[in-house]
Design a protein around this motif. Structure first.
Motif, PDB file in Angstrom:
ATOM      1  N   ALA A 282       0.828  -1.208   0.000  1.00 45.22           N
ATOM      2  CA  ALA A 282       0.000   0.000   0.000  1.00 45.22           C
ATOM      3  C   ALA A 282       0.864   1.261   0.000  1.00 45.22           C
ATOM      4  O   ALA A 282       0.488   2.289  -0.570  1.00 45.22           O
ATOM      5  N   ASP A 283       2.053   1.169   0.590  1.00 41.75           N
ATOM      6  CA  ASP A 283       2.942   2.338   0.625  1.00 41.75           C
ATOM      7  C   ASP A 283       3.360   2.752  -0.796  1.00 41.75           C
ATOM      8  O   ASP A 283       3.416   3.928  -1.118  1.00 41.75           O
ATOM      9  N   SER A 284       3.613   1.745  -1.641  1.00 40.72           N
ATOM     10  CA  SER A 284       4.006   2.060  -3.014  1.00 40.72           C
ATOM     11  C   SER A 284       2.804   2.467  -3.867  1.00 40.72           C
ATOM     12  O   SER A 284       2.906   3.348  -4.726  1.00 40.72           O
TER      13      SER A 284
ATOM     14  N   SER B  56      10.302  -5.043   7.646  1.00 36.66           N
ATOM     15  CA  SER B  56      10.835  -4.294   6.509  1.00 36.66           C
ATOM     16  C   SER B  56      12.324  -4.561   6.386  1.00 36.66           C
ATOM     17  O   SER B  56      13.000  -4.861   7.374  1.00 36.66           O
ATOM     18  N   SER B  57      12.824  -4.449   5.150  1.00 36.23           N
ATOM     19  CA  SER B  57      14.256  -4.671   4.915  1.00 36.23           C
ATOM     20  C   SER B  57      15.087  -3.644   5.679  1.00 36.23           C
ATOM     21  O   SER B  57      16.166  -3.957   6.179  1.00 36.23           O
ATOM     22  N   THR B  58      14.579  -2.422   5.763  1.00 41.67           N
ATOM     23  CA  THR B  58      15.295  -1.369   6.494  1.00 41.67           C
ATOM     24  C   THR B  58      15.535  -1.801   7.944  1.00 41.67           C
ATOM     25  O   THR B  58      16.646  -1.691   8.467  1.00 41.67           O
ATOM     26  N   ASP B  59      14.471  -2.316   8.567  1.00 39.28           N
ATOM     27  CA  ASP B  59      14.571  -2.799   9.952  1.00 39.28           C
ATOM     28  C   ASP B  59      15.589  -3.914  10.076  1.00 39.28           C
ATOM     29  O   ASP B  59      16.370  -3.960  11.033  1.00 39.28           O
TER      30      ASP B  59
HETATM   31  P1  ATP Z   1      13.052  -1.140   2.400  1.00 33.92           P
HETATM   32  O1  ATP Z   1      12.812  -1.021   3.864  1.00 33.92           O
HETATM   33  O2  ATP Z   1      14.508  -1.244   2.013  1.00 33.92           O
HETATM   34  O3  ATP Z   1      12.303  -0.145   1.563  1.00 33.92           O
HETATM   35  P2  ATP Z   1      10.994  -3.147   2.074  1.00 33.92           P
HETATM   36  O4  ATP Z   1      10.884  -4.065   3.245  1.00 33.92           O
HETATM   37  O5  ATP Z   1       9.974  -2.066   1.939  1.00 33.92           O
HETATM   38  O6  ATP Z   1      12.472  -2.576   2.004  1.00 33.92           O
HETATM   39  P3  ATP Z   1      11.081  -3.569  -0.738  1.00 33.92           P
HETATM   40  O7  ATP Z   1      12.078  -4.440  -1.426  1.00 33.92           O
HETATM   41  O8  ATP Z   1      11.222  -2.098  -0.801  1.00 33.92           O
HETATM   42  O9  ATP Z   1      11.025  -4.045   0.792  1.00 33.92           O
HETATM   43  O10 ATP Z   1       9.619  -3.990  -1.116  1.00 33.92           O
HETATM   44  C1  ATP Z   1       9.203  -4.620  -2.286  1.00 33.92           C
HETATM   45  C2  ATP Z   1       7.682  -4.675  -2.297  1.00 33.92           C
HETATM   46  O11 ATP Z   1       7.211  -5.450  -1.197  1.00 33.92           O
HETATM   47  C3  ATP Z   1       7.023  -3.295  -2.146  1.00 33.92           C
HETATM   48  O12 ATP Z   1       5.874  -3.282  -2.959  1.00 33.92           O
HETATM   49  C4  ATP Z   1       6.665  -3.237  -0.675  1.00 33.92           C
HETATM   50  O13 ATP Z   1       5.572  -2.393  -0.444  1.00 33.92           O
HETATM   51  C5  ATP Z   1       6.316  -4.703  -0.391  1.00 33.92           C
HETATM   52  N1  ATP Z   1       6.560  -5.082   1.009  1.00 33.92           N
HETATM   53  C6  ATP Z   1       7.680  -4.903   1.727  1.00 33.92           C
HETATM   54  N2  ATP Z   1       7.556  -5.369   2.972  1.00 33.92           N
HETATM   55  C7  ATP Z   1       6.309  -5.874   3.072  1.00 33.92           C
HETATM   56  C8  ATP Z   1       5.544  -6.498   4.135  1.00 33.92           C
HETATM   57  N3  ATP Z   1       6.063  -6.662   5.343  1.00 33.92           N
HETATM   58  N4  ATP Z   1       4.282  -6.876   3.872  1.00 33.92           N
HETATM   59  C9  ATP Z   1       3.748  -6.669   2.634  1.00 33.92           C
HETATM   60  N5  ATP Z   1       4.385  -6.100   1.594  1.00 33.92           N
HETATM   61  C10 ATP Z   1       5.650  -5.707   1.798  1.00 33.92           C
END
Ligand code: ATP
Ligand code: MG
Length: 199
Positions: free
Chosen positions: A107-109, A166-169
């Protein structure tokens, strides 16, 4: 055929990505899900991204136990910034007109889809499925205003089991010596340790 596409930096790939892809696959009855690590994401030019071979390897390792999951290095094989439109165009050629493409995004994207490169053309080529992410609401009215009412049949929203990962975390946890167990598949954790990533 119905093909799901999970694009992302996957730096690293985690259970949030995997669980979401699996749940969307079932809800939309997709024949397969293609994981496409992004080579040079236009919106992440300022951050140092892990070399593509590592991200590709982790994506392979994480998905190999699911027969419906495939990985494509196609964005690494192109030059310049990685635009989703180019990827969709390439996939349409590869699969042919009988195949429908479903791009899965958090949803963020989805909230800023209108800012994506040639967004209107992009939406004409594929369906977009927004999955819930913590504390983000997709403003469907704003999307409708930008793309027009008829384009909205290509926009979908699903509620998937929300994993607050999240990948950042994960990168921050590794940097500060914390455990990432149960956030990424074991094979990915082992790879990160062996290659000394994110230290
Ligand atoms: P970063 O923190 O580096 O931005 P990220 O965890 O958001 O990484 P991305 O590789 O940026 O991961 O995400 C790829 C896709 O997966 C994006 O559409 C993002 O919204 C989605 N996504 C990431 N984490 C989750 C999650 N925990 N649940 C559902 N969708 C996710
Ligand atoms: Mg992200």
């Amino acid at each position: 055929m119905k093909v799901g596409i999970m694009g992302g930096t996957f730096d690293p790939i985690h259970f949030g990505h995997l669980a979401t892809a699996e749940s969307v696959r079932e809800i939309f009855k997709l024949d397969e899900i293609l994981f496409i690590p992004s080579a040079r994401p236009p919106h992440k030019v300022e951050r140092q991204i892990t070399p593509e071979l590592h991200r590709l390897m982790m994506t392979f390792l994480a998905t190999k136990s699911n027969e419906f999951f495939q990985v494509s290095p196609m964005e690494f094989l192109r030059d310049g910034l990685s635009y989703t439109l180019d990827t969709m165009t390439e996939l349409t050629k590869k699969y042919g007109a009988g195949t429908e493409l479903f791009f899965i995004i958090g949803a963020d994207s989805m909230a800023d889809l209108s800012k994506w490169y040639k967004a209107r053309e992009l939406l004409s080529k594929a369906h977009f499925i927004a999955t819930n992410r913590p504390n983000v609401e997709v403003n469907l009215e704003a999307l409708k205003e930008f793309f027009g009412a008829s384009a909205m049949k290509h926009i979908h929203q699903v509620s998937t089991p929300g994993l607050e990962i999240s990948s950042t975390d994960i990168r921050e946890k590794i940097k500060s010596g914390k455990s990432i167990k149960y956030l990424v598949p074991e094979v990915v954790e082992e790879y990160i340790i062996k290659e000394r990533l994110y230290l």
